[in-house]
Each structure stands twice: as C-alpha cells, then as structure tokens.
Design an enzyme around this catalytic site. Structure first.
Site, short mmCIF file in Angstrom:
data_model
loop_
_atom_site.label_atom_id
_atom_site.label_comp_id
_atom_site.label_asym_id
_atom_site.label_seq_id
_atom_site.Cartn_x
_atom_site.Cartn_y
_atom_site.Cartn_z
N GLU A 81 0.70 -1.28 -0.01
CA GLU A 81 0.14 -0.01 0.12
C GLU A 81 0.91 1.23 -0.05
O GLU A 81 0.62 2.14 0.78
CB GLU A 81 -0.76 -0.04 1.02
CG GLU A 81 -1.78 -1.17 1.35
CD GLU A 81 -2.82 -1.28 2.25
OE1 GLU A 81 -2.72 -0.62 3.39
OE2 GLU A 81 -3.99 -1.56 1.94
N ASP A 140 -8.57 -8.96 3.91
CA ASP A 140 -8.33 -8.06 4.84
C ASP A 140 -9.34 -7.80 5.80
O ASP A 140 -10.29 -6.93 5.85
CB ASP A 140 -8.36 -6.60 4.17
CG ASP A 140 -7.83 -5.39 4.90
OD1 ASP A 140 -7.25 -5.67 6.00
OD2 ASP A 140 -7.88 -4.30 4.38
N GLU A 161 -12.89 -2.43 12.08
CA GLU A 161 -12.94 -1.62 10.77
C GLU A 161 -13.87 -2.16 9.77
O GLU A 161 -14.48 -1.19 9.20
CB GLU A 161 -11.46 -1.79 9.95
CG GLU A 161 -11.32 -1.33 8.52
CD GLU A 161 -10.05 -1.50 8.24
OE1 GLU A 161 -9.31 -1.92 8.43
OE2 GLU A 161 -10.08 -1.06 6.85
C1 GCU Z 1 -6.23 -2.38 5.66
C2 GCU Z 1 -6.45 -1.08 6.26
C3 GCU Z 1 -5.49 0.08 6.22
C4 GCU Z 1 -4.20 -0.74 6.88
C5 GCU Z 1 -3.88 -1.85 6.39
C6 GCU Z 1 -2.60 -2.78 6.86
O1 GCU Z 1 -5.97 -2.06 4.32
O2 GCU Z 1 -7.67 -0.26 5.70
O3 GCU Z 1 -5.56 1.13 7.15
O4 GCU Z 1 -2.95 0.22 6.77
O5 GCU Z 1 -4.89 -2.83 6.19
O6 GCU Z 1 -3.24 -3.68 7.74
O7 GCU Z 1 -1.59 -2.44 6.35
#
Ligand code: GCU
Length: 623
Positions: free
Chosen positions: A259, A334, A362
């Site tokens: 990400e 996730d 979440e």
């Molecule tokens: C999910 C979450 C993110 C977080 C990511 C992770 O995608 O929405 O906010 O950073 O998980 O676990 O790294």
C-alpha cells in the site's frame, strides 16, 4: 481509631461514587475494595512487579492471607499455580510476572487447578497510532501514546498496562504500521523509553513499527537499499541507540512494499534481504523483526489479491534469519466479517509466524456495532493450529475515549483477545461469561446476544462468502456498485462480487484464479468444487449462476434475502434483549449501548436494502 474510620469512610465514598459514575473507564477491572488481605512474598524481592501484585491483593482480595512464591521448578513464561483455601491462598510462579498474572486470575475468580501457562509466547497488541495522535482505523478517540505536545499521561498508560497484564498481554507495538521515519528520532525514542518504563513492571515489552526508508527520511542517506553498507550501518547504530535506552526492547514491526510503503522491493531486493538486514541490526540485543505479509499490488500486480502473499513470500521460506517472524492476517484479504483462513499459514514451513487479528472493527461496524469477535477468532484457530504459531497480534481498538473502546461491548473484544492469546482453547461462551460477570452481569440473554452477534453481522453485511463490498476509504457502510477508475482495482467492490445477469461470486477455483490450490488438503479439494464448498464461503470461491440452489432448496437470490433478513432480525432481537436489561444496568452505560444498538439496527437495514436492491438489479440485467 478516628483516623481509621475516616479512612474507611473515604474508601466507601470512593467506591460508591465509582458505582454511580459508570462511564466504562474501569473496563472489566471493577473489583470492590475488600478487607485488607495479608500478603507475604516468599523468595521474591520488593520489585515493582511484586509491589503491584501485593497492592492489588491487599485491596481487592476477599480472603485473609495470600502467599506469593517464586518456584524455580515452574517455567518462567508467566505460568502460575493457585492453591490453598480462600482464606489462605498460595500463588506460585516461575517469575514475578507469573505472580502478577496469578494475582489477576485469583481476583477474577479463576478456579483452574494445576499449572496455568500461556499457549502463545508472544501476545502482542498492535497500535495503529500516528504521531499526530490520530489512529488509523481507530474509533475510540485519539492515541493514548502520541500527541503534538509530546506529553505522556502516565496514569492512563498505567491503567492500560494494568488491563493488559490482567489478561496476560506481554507486548505492544506503539505506532502505526504505516510508520513515520520520525518515530526513530531522538525525542520520540525518549518518549518510548518513558512508556517502556511504565509498562515494564506489568510484564509488557515495547516494539516499534518502522518505516523501511528511515535511513533516507531520517538519516539523510540517498538510499534504503538493504544491501548497501551505509544503510546497514545506519540501522545497526539506531538499534544500539534504542537498546541503550530500552534494554528489553522487543524489536521492529515492518510493513514493506505494501500500500505504497517503501521496502526492499524498491531496490529489487527480496523481503528476506530486507528483513535479514534489520534482523542483523537487532540480533546483538536479542531483538526480533516482525515482518508483515500483507502485500498486494506490488510484485504480483494483476494476480488475484488473495493469492499474492503466498506468491511473494513462499520463495523466501527458509531464507529468513532465526530472529525474523512473519506476521499474517487471519484471512487472505483484509479482516472481513468472514474469510476463509489465509493459506500462507500452510505454506511457510521454515518460517515462524504470528497471526494478526483485528480487534478494532474496521469492517464490522466499527465502534457502533455490537459484534463479539471471539467466535471469529476461534473459527480461525480451528483451521490454523495454535501449535504452529509463534504468537498472536491484535490490532488494538483503544483510544482516549472515557470507556477506552467507543462501544462498551468492544471492551469484550480486547478482553477476549488477551484470554485467547493465553489459551485459545477457552470457549467463546466462557470468555463472554467471564467478561460480563466482571463488567455488567453474566445474564444468559446477554451471553446469547454476544455469541450470536458475529454471525448476525455476516448475515446483514455479506452472507454466503460475499466480501469487500464496503464504501470506499472508511469501510463503514455498503457500496456494492463501487468502482473508481483512479483507484487500484483491488479496492473496488465490483471486483469482488462479480455480479452480472448470469450469476454472482468470484471464481477462485482451479478454473478461475486458482486460489484454492494454495490450500492444504482436505480444504483444497473441498473449496474447489461448488458442490463441496461450505456455503459460508460459496461466493468467495465460486461464481454461481442465479439458478443455483443452496442446501435449503432456495436459489441464490432467495438465499441472500433469507440471510439478510435473518441478520436484521437478530439485531432486532438484540435491541429487545437490551431493553429487558434496563433495570439491571447503570443508566449511563445502558443508554450508551442502547443508542448504538439502534444505530446498528438502522445500518443492518441499510445493508440489506442497498445490497438486495443492487443484486436484484444485476440479476435482471439492469445497470
Ligand atoms: C487495511 C486498512 C489500512 C491498513 C492496512 C494494513 O487495508 O484499511 O488502514 O493500513 O489494512 O493492515 O496495513
């Protein structure tokens, strides 16, 4: 004499006041003040840990005397044994932390005979706290650790430590996995030291999330390439600096090449190259590197997202240093309300692994929905044996809200995480009962509400294996038609449900993305065939024609309707159960939970109508 009676009056007053002010801040630690038990300690020093145990027992134990004994024949892993009679108790343990754990077990009324030892060695909370005091996916206020003024609320952190020690949590990562390089700067490290000093007597070690490019962002180097000697030197020096302040520092947690985070892949190096470089830096101090496997969209772009962790990490298996642990989410996507287990737990045969569970909800209604997560975690342990795990991590749900977790019942998830980290064989019912007894009242209807709540959430959000049809970014409500060309396709709900006028679901069988092939038998075969795939995973693994009939005889859209209805009906029931508890619960907490249950009911209705409208339209070929 006079002094004593004034003292008693003050105590009485304090305890009756605290009964009136039920804001939930005391969590499950609501012991009433008792006659002062006599506590003696055999073979232990007057260390801070023993002082805490002694203080807790003197105030709150309902018996005449307790003896604490260090027994060297007991492993010093926090295990303890409680024996003797109520008036004359004996707590024996191999170390002082064990005495503290035994103390809390005794206070909560544990009656377990014989040695009581933790199953997981590492029982760690992960805080996704940012240095500006916000919390990623946090729904209970600001960070208890970080704020712009860089002030430390010692009393709150001590309460946090006490709550964790009472359920056996022994590690905590203080900052977000999306880490700022600033975390490792001197002023912040001095704060970490202060926090570590508060947590230490409670048996909790601190860890930090690190940004892989810290040598650049903080150190001013032109690269963060793990094979570059200046980079290696930078990390070694940094590790030395940290351990000089915090000798029992646990180590680093790393989110790399995920990400948008930097990582070894930026230099065409592998995850093992990156992890090993950090592992060498902390090895002289017995530190650990916890490397996350939550990656997608980097090296295996275009592949089914749920397959990418295995594709990326399997080639590294056996190449990690011995002080590296891989941390993987329980499911391959996730933290959805229901996912099949992540097959990476089957595939890494030479690499120790930690399972990452999400306590903060979440994708489960955040701090508005009452969803008790123990059944979900137990489900995971039924596929991935605790014996094969080096530890367990929980993404924390706490913040500066008075009641810590936003929803009073979300406290139960923090509690359940700790209890399952100690002993994953405990039943969800037993943990709910324990928690209710300490927090509200162990009423059968409340136990039943908690036990049914996760399945209800699956039903009203995403039954039959549907997944990730949440609104963008905040992941709160439904958005099954979500698509944004500017976003990676893996963030778009339409990518996951694949509904059209012929059918619905993601074909991950060997005829589709082939994700089923990553599983061990018997699951590989079972999940691969539409006829043997359990219905709760049906649309996760298969694209199913609308004419397909489920075991009940209903076709898919009828089955979806049935399950959405069932989910909403369950939440209606929860509101009725709570209504009936009105006289048994203090007004403030009753009202607060009641308000949230009504939000949950409204949301459940919204999920049902949005999803059913949308999928009905898809079925009839409408856009
Ligand atoms: C999910 C979450 C993110 C977080 C990511 C992770 O995608 O929405 O906010 O950073 O998980 O676990 O790294």
């Amino acid at each position: 004499m006079l002094k004593k009676s004034i003292f008693c009056t003050i105590l009485l007053l304090a305890s009756s006041l605290s009964v009136m002010a039920e804001d939930g801040s005391k969590l499950w630690l609501r012991f009433g003040i008792k006659n002062r038990a006599k506590v003696i300690c055999d073979g232990c020093t007057s260390s801070p840990t023993v002082t805490i145990a002694r203080h807790e027992l003197e105030q709150y134990y309902d018996g005449k005397a307790v003896k604490l004994t260090i027994d060297k024949s007991i492993p010093s892993d926090g295990g303890f044994e409680i024996s003797g009679t109520r008036d004359n108790r004996l707590i024996s343990a191999g170390n002082e932390t064990g005495l503290l754990y035994g103390t809390y077990a005794l206070l909560r009324g544990d009656t377990i005979k014989g040695l009581n030892r933790p199953v997981f060695k590492l029982r760690i909370l992960n805080h996704w706290d940012n240095l500006d005091s916000s919390i990623e996916r946090g729904y209970a206020g600001t960070s208890i650790f970080w704020n712009k003024a860089m002030s430390i609320d010692t009393a709150r952190i001590r309460e946090y430590a006490r709550a964790n020690a009472s359920i056996g949590i022994n590690g905590t990562v203080l900052n977000n996995v999306n880490a700022s390089p600033k975390m490792l700067s001197r002023p912040y490290l001095l704060k970490v030291r202060q926090i570590a000093d508060i947590l230490r007597p409670y048996g909790i070690r601190v860890y930090l999330s690190v940004n892989f490019a810290s040598p650049m962002g903080l150190g001013g180097l032109p690269t963060a390439d793990p094979l570059n000697s200046k980079v290696q030197k930078w990390w070694k020096k940094k590790a030395k600096e940290i351990y000089a302040e915090i000798p029992d520092f646990g180590g680093f947690l790393v989110k790399a090449n995920s990400e948008g985070q930097p990582g070894p892949g930026d230099y065409k190096r592998s995850h093992s190259d990156g992890a090993n470089m950090l592992a060498d830096a902390v090895a002289p101090f017995n530190g650990t590197i916890i490397w996350r496997s939550f990656v997608y969209g980097a090296n295996h772009k275009g592949e089914d997202r749920v397959k990418q962790a295995v594709s990326e990490f399997e080639p590294c298996d056996g190449k990690f240093r011995s002080n590296v642990i891989l941390q993987s989410k329980n499911g391959p996507l996730d933290f959805q309300p229901r996912e099949p287990y992540a097959p990476i737990f089957d595939r890494m045969r030479h690499t120790p692994q930690i399972a990452e569970l999400q306590i903060t909800q979440e994708y489960l209604g955040q701090s508005n929905h009452l969803v008790y997560l123990a059944p979900m975690w137990k489900e995971f342990f039924s596929f991935v044996s605790p014996k094969n795990l080096a530890g367990i991590a929980g993404v924390s749900n706490i913040g500066n809200d008075a009641n810590w977790c936003g929803h009073h019942f979300a406290q139960a998830n923090w509690y359940a995480f700790g209890r399952l980290a100690w002993n994953p064989a405990l039943s969800s019912r037993k943990i709910a009962e324990e928690w209710l007894m300490q927090t509200f009242v162990a009423d059968e209807s409340l136990i039943s509400m908690m036990l049914r709540s996760r399945e209800a959430c699956v039903d009203y959000m995403m039954p039959l294996g549907l997944h990730h049809i949440f609104k963008f970014d905040h992941h709160y409500g439904p958005e099954p038609d979500g698509f944004k060309a500017s976003y990676p396709i893996e963030w778009c709900p339409v990518y996951y449900h694949r509904a059209d006028n012929k059918g619905i679901g993601f074909d991950r069988s060997t005829k589709g993305s082939g994700a089923t092939a990553q599983y061990r038998e018997p699951y590989r075969t079972q999940y691969d065939s539409i006829t043997t795939c359990p219905e709760e995973y049906l649309l996760w693994f298969h694209h199913v024609p609308w004419t397909y009939r489920t075991l009940s005889g209903r076709n898919i859209i009828e089955e979806m309707q049935y399950r959405y209805d069932r989910g909403v009906k369950e939440v209606e029931d929860f509101t009725a159960i709570w209504q009936a508890m009105r006289d048994d619960i203090d007004q403030q907490r009753w009202n607060e939970v009641n308000n949230r249950l009504h939000i949950q009911l409204k949301d459940a209705n919204e999920w049902r109508s949005t999803c059913m409208d949308y999928f009905n339209k898809k079925k009839s070929g409408l856009k």
